[in-house]
Every structure is written in C-alpha cells, then in structure tokens.
Design an enzyme around this catalytic site. Sequence first.
Site, PDB file in Angstrom:
ATOM      1  N   HIS A   1      -0.586  54.265  85.208  1.00  0.00           N
ATOM      2  CA  HIS A   1       0.792  54.744  85.388  1.00  0.00           C
ATOM      3  C   HIS A   1       0.966  55.095  86.860  1.00  0.00           C
ATOM      4  O   HIS A   1       0.089  55.730  87.456  1.00  0.00           O
ATOM      5  CB  HIS A   1       1.024  55.983  84.516  1.00  0.00           C
ATOM      6  CG  HIS A   1       2.465  56.318  84.328  1.00  0.00           C
ATOM      7  ND1 HIS A   1       3.224  56.874  85.332  1.00  0.00           N
ATOM      8  CD2 HIS A   1       3.297  56.166  83.264  1.00  0.00           C
ATOM      9  CE1 HIS A   1       4.462  57.053  84.881  1.00  0.00           C
ATOM     10  NE2 HIS A   1       4.530  56.623  83.629  1.00  0.00           N
TER      11      HIS A   1
ATOM     12  N   ARG B   1       5.347  48.293  86.109  1.00  0.00           N
ATOM     13  CA  ARG B   1       4.442  49.422  86.311  1.00  0.00           C
ATOM     14  C   ARG B   1       3.198  49.077  87.146  1.00  0.00           C
ATOM     15  O   ARG B   1       2.780  49.836  88.004  1.00  0.00           O
ATOM     16  CB  ARG B   1       4.014  49.869  84.915  1.00  0.00           C
ATOM     17  CG  ARG B   1       3.487  51.225  84.838  1.00  0.00           C
ATOM     18  CD  ARG B   1       3.314  51.572  83.382  1.00  0.00           C
ATOM     19  NE  ARG B   1       4.458  52.303  82.893  1.00  0.00           N
ATOM     20  CZ  ARG B   1       4.476  52.915  81.710  1.00  0.00           C
ATOM     21  NH1 ARG B   1       3.430  52.869  80.925  1.00  0.00           N
ATOM     22  NH2 ARG B   1       5.535  53.575  81.327  1.00  0.00           N
TER      23      ARG B   1
ATOM     24  N   GLU C   1      13.946  52.521  82.025  1.00  0.00           N
ATOM     25  CA  GLU C   1      12.661  52.649  82.715  1.00  0.00           C
ATOM     26  C   GLU C   1      12.344  51.319  83.372  1.00  0.00           C
ATOM     27  O   GLU C   1      13.022  50.314  83.119  1.00  0.00           O
ATOM     28  CB  GLU C   1      11.556  53.062  81.730  1.00  0.00           C
ATOM     29  CG  GLU C   1      11.737  54.481  81.228  1.00  0.00           C
ATOM     30  CD  GLU C   1      10.664  54.972  80.281  1.00  0.00           C
ATOM     31  OE1 GLU C   1      10.549  56.187  80.109  1.00  0.00           O
ATOM     32  OE2 GLU C   1       9.925  54.150  79.693  1.00  0.00           O
TER      33      GLU C   1
ATOM     34  N   ARG D   1       1.859  46.485  79.712  1.00  0.00           N
ATOM     35  CA  ARG D   1       2.815  46.967  78.707  1.00  0.00           C
ATOM     36  C   ARG D   1       4.128  47.401  79.336  1.00  0.00           C
ATOM     37  O   ARG D   1       4.143  48.132  80.338  1.00  0.00           O
ATOM     38  CB  ARG D   1       2.212  48.159  77.947  1.00  0.00           C
ATOM     39  CG  ARG D   1       3.156  48.756  76.931  1.00  0.00           C
ATOM     40  CD  ARG D   1       2.473  49.830  76.118  1.00  0.00           C
ATOM     41  NE  ARG D   1       2.026  50.944  76.908  1.00  0.00           N
ATOM     42  CZ  ARG D   1       2.782  51.980  77.278  1.00  0.00           C
ATOM     43  NH1 ARG D   1       4.062  52.029  76.936  1.00  0.00           N
ATOM     44  NH2 ARG D   1       2.266  52.959  77.977  1.00  0.00           N
TER      45      ARG D   1
ATOM     46  N   HIS E   1      -3.570  55.088  82.152  1.00  0.00           N
ATOM     47  CA  HIS E   1      -2.564  55.535  81.186  1.00  0.00           C
ATOM     48  C   HIS E   1      -2.719  54.885  79.812  1.00  0.00           C
ATOM     49  O   HIS E   1      -2.584  55.557  78.796  1.00  0.00           O
ATOM     50  CB  HIS E   1      -1.184  55.214  81.757  1.00  0.00           C
ATOM     51  CG  HIS E   1      -0.040  55.770  80.985  1.00  0.00           C
ATOM     52  ND1 HIS E   1       0.086  57.110  80.696  1.00  0.00           N
ATOM     53  CD2 HIS E   1       1.047  55.165  80.437  1.00  0.00           C
ATOM     54  CE1 HIS E   1       1.201  57.306  80.010  1.00  0.00           C
ATOM     55  NE2 HIS E   1       1.793  56.150  79.823  1.00  0.00           N
TER      56      HIS E   1
END
Length: 484
Positions: A223, A270, A112, A366, A330
């Site tokens: 997100h 992200r 990811e 994160r 998110h």
Amino acid sequence: MKTSYDVVIVGTGIAGLHCALNLPKHLSVLLVAKDYAWECNTFYAQGGVAVAKDEADIALHVSDTLHAGAGHCVKEAVDVLCSEGPKAIASLIKRGFCFDSDEKGDLLYTKEAAHSTHRILHAGGDATGRHIHLFMMQHLPFPILYNTQVTDLLMHENTCYGVRVLHAGDIINLYGKKVVIASGGVGSLYEYHTNARTISADMQGMCLSHSIELADMEMMQFHPTAFVLGTAVRKQLLSESLRGEGAKVVDDEGRRFVFDYHPDGELAPRDVVSRAIFDYKQKSGKEVYLDVSDFEESHFQKRFPSIYFNMKNIGYNLPSERIPISPAFHYSMGGIRTTMNGEVLHVKHLYAIGEAAHTGVHGANRLASNSLLEGLVFSYRAALDIQATLSNASSVISFSEKEAILICEGDKILKNELRHLMWCHAGIVRNEQNLQFARKRVKEMLELPIGKLLRLRLLVSQEIIQSALKRKASLGAHFIQKRS
Ligand code: SIN
C-alpha cells in the site's frame, strides 16, 4: 469439548464470518480464531467495498479490475466478482447493515485509485471493516473458539478431515466434514505491514507442507500510504480514499512528484504509486508526506474518524499537519489455488476463501477495495457448495494428536531477521541478486533447529522468493529492477 463438526472454519474475518452466516443454522459449525475474533484484516479495513453501482457499471468494474491486475487476472473470477457483487451488497443491506448514506438515504460512494468512477461504499467513515465485522459478529449463529492456533491440517490421501489446534495448552484434533481456510494473507512476513498481528501465513505454510498448490505468490501488494514510524507492529494505514478525495503525495518542498512517474499522479494504480514513493525517497533522500490540508477539519473528522483520532494519538494534528509516509506490505494476491466455489484444487472437502485463496481475481495487482467484496462473493459461493456436497463427506478417520515443537528458543530473533530480509530483498523493488541472497538465507534458516510455526513462515517466504525468481519480467506488483 466437542471435537466433531459439519464445518470447521479457520478465521473470523469477512470471508469466514460471511461463509458461516450463509450456512444453515441446523449444521454444527465451529469458527476458530487465533486471537480475539476481531484481530483480523477485515477489522482494520478502512476504504470500503468496491461494487458496481448499477448494471452499466458492472462492465466498467470488470475492466478497471482487469486493468489494475495488469492483464494477469482470471477473467472468469473477475466476472463473478463484479457481476455477483451487487447482489452480495444488497443481501448485506437486507440483513440490516448500514453503509454511509446522505440525508435522503442515498448511498455515498467514494473513489479510489484506478477506479474510473465513484463506486466504493463505506461505513462509519473510514471504519468500514470494523462496522462490517461487528455486524457479522452480532448475527453469527455459531460458536467461535478463541485463542486457538491451528497447527496442522488433518490430511489423508488428498482429503481433509479437520485441523489440529493448540488450545489452552492442549493439542486437540477438530474434525470437520468440510474445512474452510479463511485465515487471511501473509503480512507478518514483512517488516512493515498494515495487517493484523495474527496474519502470519501459517495456513499457507501448512498447505505447502502437504504439497497443496499455492499460486502467484510473487504477487505481493504494497500500500502506498502508511505511517511506518514508531514501534507498532501493524503500521497505520492511510486509506486510499484520502487520495480519492483530494489528499496529495508531496516531498519536503510540497512537490507532487508522483506525476513524474504516471500521468494519473496519486490516483495511478497502487503498485505504481508505491514504487514512485519508494524510488523517489531512495533517489532524492527526501521525506515524503501525505498532505491532507485541503480538507476542512470538521469534514475530515467526520469522514475519516479513525485516521483522525489514531494520528492525533500519535501526535499529528490533522488535517493541518502533513504525515510522513512510506509504502508498507498490505495484501497477498497469491494464495491457495481454488475453484470459483472456493474448493482447494486436488483436495477433497477443503476450501479457501478471502485473502488466503487464489482464484486469480486480483491478477498482478488488486484494485483498491475489491478485497472485502471478494470476501463476500466467494464465501457465499463456498457456503452454497458446502451445503450441496456435505452429504458426500468421507467417513471420519482418526488422527494422532502428536504435534511437533511449535516454538524454539531463538525463533523470535530469526522471525525478525526474516521480516527484514523479506522487506529488503523480496519487497517492492526486487532484483535477481537480492532474491538469490534471500533464497540462500531462508534455506539456511530452514536447516536450523526451529519451531514448526517459524518453519511454516519460512516455507511461505521461500515460495514467494522462488516465484519471484521464476518471473523474470516485471508485472504489476512484481517489479524486477534490471541492472544498469
Ligand atoms: C484503503 O483504504 O486504502 C485500503 C483499501 C484496500 O486495501 O482495498
């Protein structure tokens, strides 16, 4: 009904359940769920669990986490997460949990954004959270009190004695020698979010009302890829692992514009991808899509069954059709400030773990799929600490069962206004003027005759806004737009 326990755990996501699973069976433990036990963020987690694949990968996992966290992580917490992660996963597997593996039985790892290698374990394709949740529920040796809204912490002189709850129409005090907050983050404060509908910042609000410290509340993660059209409260997440395995973010003409913002394109951290999509939509007025057409259909269906069927129900045929996307709230990096064992700072016998907690492990942003691992690692530490200190618990004192009015007529309208306000004025891109506007309006709402539950949401919103106003420079997920 029994009202005194050794341990009361608020929340039935990965952190709460895993803490319970690691407590001795002879203890009296009660878990409290606001709704059904599965109405939690863990249940909806798709991508997986990030974990170092071998000894050598631990240092790399640490450095990826620190890098994504934009230099704002607490290094000790990151070291704990990454070095204790493999043991937590091994113990889950030893209990009988099955992550996806190949024909030879070797674990399958995906990649990811912002991970420098494939290190994300998954289960049921894109149903990792659901599988872990079910597994833990099947092994849980303690009861759950369902449909139970916590309304207050029973606090006296910096000691927690339990929680007050609304259950089946009655206000009841549930006493615990130890109380664990594992109730998740703050999703419902935002208009567009990917969270379970129960996640509404109540416990964080109660902490504020008892002067218990929250930290980094300006650090809210959005997100990049959610399907936000339609009326569902929880927006459909389109897992980051789709991009990790080749999905592209494109505009109407199929242009991969994220490369204009970062050399890693769709696989940039992200916060960068979220802002790129948000900014591009605003500037160009174009729609933005997730293009999954490079996947072969049978593989897609097997690897991402939840997304495949959920999107089919909404009317999209994947992988051939592109999906219109938007960022959505998110995850909260901010939370109730704790030690590395989950103890809430300056409060005796109160713990916070999982998304509700702030250990500093996520810094300003994160790293993808670090949250389920956080839930496992820090809940285990909290369980050990609880066992080691249970005998020190203070003798029970009795609290009144009086509670303020929880909901007033008109709260729903204000709640929706708040969600819109937070999305537009304290969201992905912030500026001083918008934040000041939000601060003023939240203050006005707090002065209205409102119910306690809305008040708790407003207190947390106020904390987010004030923290954002204090941090003048952009950092990670907190992005301040300077006036041109
Ligand atoms: C995802 O599947 O993209 C979500 C993973 C995460 O939030 O860490």
